[in-house]
Design a protein around this motif. Structure first.
Motif, short mmCIF file in Angstrom:
data_model
loop_
_atom_site.label_atom_id
_atom_site.label_comp_id
_atom_site.label_asym_id
_atom_site.label_seq_id
_atom_site.Cartn_x
_atom_site.Cartn_y
_atom_site.Cartn_z
N ARG A 92 0.67 -4.17 71.70
CA ARG A 92 0.52 -5.19 70.66
C ARG A 92 0.74 -4.64 69.25
O ARG A 92 1.47 -5.24 68.44
CB ARG A 92 -0.85 -5.86 70.78
N SER A 93 0.09 -3.52 68.91
CA SER A 93 0.20 -3.04 67.53
C SER A 93 1.63 -2.62 67.19
O SER A 93 2.06 -2.74 66.03
CB SER A 93 -0.76 -1.89 67.28
N ARG A 94 2.40 -2.13 68.19
CA ARG A 94 3.79 -1.75 67.94
C ARG A 94 4.64 -2.95 67.56
O ARG A 94 5.69 -2.80 66.92
CB ARG A 94 4.36 -1.03 69.17
N ALA A 161 1.34 -14.56 64.97
CA ALA A 161 1.88 -13.48 64.16
C ALA A 161 0.81 -12.56 63.57
O ALA A 161 0.95 -11.35 63.61
CB ALA A 161 2.74 -14.06 63.03
N LEU A 162 -0.26 -13.12 63.02
CA LEU A 162 -1.16 -12.30 62.22
C LEU A 162 -2.36 -11.76 62.99
O LEU A 162 -2.84 -10.67 62.68
CB LEU A 162 -1.67 -13.12 61.02
N VAL A 163 -2.87 -12.51 63.94
CA VAL A 163 -4.09 -12.11 64.65
C VAL A 163 -3.77 -11.93 66.13
O VAL A 163 -3.30 -12.87 66.77
CB VAL A 163 -5.20 -13.16 64.48
N HIS A 191 -11.54 -4.21 74.98
CA HIS A 191 -11.01 -2.95 74.46
C HIS A 191 -10.25 -3.23 73.18
O HIS A 191 -9.67 -4.31 73.01
CB HIS A 191 -10.05 -2.29 75.46
N GLU A 192 -10.19 -2.25 72.32
CA GLU A 192 -9.35 -2.36 71.14
C GLU A 192 -7.91 -2.08 71.52
O GLU A 192 -7.62 -1.24 72.38
CB GLU A 192 -9.79 -1.36 70.07
N ALA A 193 -6.99 -2.79 70.88
CA ALA A 193 -5.57 -2.49 71.08
C ALA A 193 -5.27 -1.10 70.53
O ALA A 193 -5.91 -0.63 69.59
CB ALA A 193 -4.70 -3.54 70.38
N ASP A 194 -4.29 -0.43 71.13
CA ASP A 194 -3.93 0.91 70.67
C ASP A 194 -3.41 0.85 69.24
O ASP A 194 -2.63 -0.05 68.89
CB ASP A 194 -2.84 1.51 71.57
N PRO A 195 -3.83 1.77 68.37
CA PRO A 195 -3.36 1.76 66.98
C PRO A 195 -1.91 2.20 66.88
O PRO A 195 -1.35 2.79 67.81
CB PRO A 195 -4.28 2.77 66.30
#
Length: 362
Positions: A92-94, A161-163, A191-195
């Motif tokens: 997701r973060s990518r 898009a934003l969240v 879990h948190e998404a990978d940074p």
């Protein structure tokens, strides 16, 4: 450098997409292998997996969604995809920058002068209470603070898009028509998404390239970009080059591939398959000529459900209350017509729980 003709690329694509021979795979493993499945039409993955898996049970897919092993989220190309929980978190973060850019493309005037980071933070704060919301409900809670954009624009840009969010069941369950309700991705999966990786490193980009080649290769870098929508992958490709093998297509483009990936004989038989709308077997390439003729390319983005005959798009299909109807794009031979009718009956039985197998080939 070896040149791979269109038919060779077609058979390779069918093999990678599990369309040359139905696979004995669990549903989650198939979705992971395919790098997710386009799912803006909520029932599309069921037809897509029916075309790819032996003894596919739609209840298994529904159960995986309820148990949060699979999720529905905006990701590749800013379209809704069915993904494994692991891939959604890792990827997701990518995709953040692409999602934001594409999300604003249709509403740029609405958001002129608005601090998008501030808007995103406000959207996350509203969703932090864990209460599922529709896009309209989310927008309604923020419209007093940001009265400029329409509620539709506000809700769509926040959610798509934003969240990072997921669409909750019953949306996407077998034969369900539930509306879109969202919660934060990390909250739903625990879990948190990978940074984002630090500058100069792109492990997620490398993983996306490898996974695309496993599911779609051999492919050009333009094909990888067309599939995921990400522009910044040349560095990832460069880092992987020593792991990959190279070919050329008939246009002279360089194609990359995993060394041990299947590349079947171009004369391998390809059975008739019925694909749902927007299937990545077609949309996963910039050059789609390996599977659809140029004159029919527009069908792939028009929401048409496609029929593959000898591995290529040769018709469209739709299911209505009276019958499953096939519209050929060319004249079928007698043998092809019989095979199309047989597969259409199988699909009609699947879609109706065995209650109907009426077929019309127009």
């Amino acid at each position: 450098m070896t040149v791979l003709g269109t038919r060779a690329l077609n058979r390779a694509a069918l093999a990678r997409q599990l369309l040359l021979d139905r696979a004995d795979l669990p549903v989650a493993a198939a979705v992971a292998h395919l790098c997710g499945m386009q799912a803006q039409e909520p029932q599309a993955p069921f037809a897509g997996l029916f075309a790819r898996l032996r003894d596919f049970d739609p209840a298994e897919l529904s159960d995986l969604l309820v148990r949060r092993r699979l999720v529905r989220a905006h990701l590749m190309r800013r379209t809704v995809h069915l993904l494994t929980a692991e891939d959604a978190l890792a990827w997701r973060s990518r995709h953040d920058a692409m999602l934001r850019q594409r999300g604003l493309s249709a509403y740029r005037r609405d958001f002129a002068g608005i601090d998008l980071d501030e808007l995103a933070a406000a959207g996350r704060a509203v969703l932090a209470d864990g209460e599922p919301r529709t896009m309209a409900e989310l927008a309604a809670e923020l419209t007093d603070r940001w009265p400029g954009p329409s509620r539709r624009a506000l809700g769509e840009v926040l959610v798509a898009a934003l969240v990072p969010t997921v669409q909750l069941p019953p949306r996407g369950l077998w034969r369900s028509s539930g509306g879109v309700r969202v919660v934060p991705l990390a909250d739903w999966l625990g879990h948190e998404a990978d940074p984002q990786a630090p500058p100069g490193s792109d492990p997620v980009g490398r993983e996306l390239v490898r996974r695309h080649l496993a599911a779609h290769g051999p492919a050009a870098t333009a094909d990888v970009r067309a599939w995921c929508g990400l522009a910044g992958l040349p560095g990832a490709v460069a880092e992987l080059r020593e792991e990959l093998v190279s070919f050329r297509d008939e246009r002279g483009r360089e194609l990359l591939d995993l060394p041990d990936a299947p590349r079947p004989d171009p004369d391998a038989p390809a059975p008739v398959r019925f694909l749902p709308a927007f299937d990545n077997a077609v949309l996963g390439y910039q050059d789609r000529s390996r599977i659809v003729a140029d004159e029919h390319r527009g069908l792939s983005v028009a929401g048409e459900r496609l029929v593959l005959v000898d591995g290529r798009v040769a018709g469209t299909w739709r299911a209505d209350p009276a019958a499953l109807r096939v519209e050929p794009l060319r004249r079928f031979t007698r043998a092809e017509r019989a095979e199309v009718a047989d597969e259409a009956r199988r699909l009609a039985r699947f879609l109706s729980d065995g209650e109907r197998e009426d077929v019309r080939i127009c």
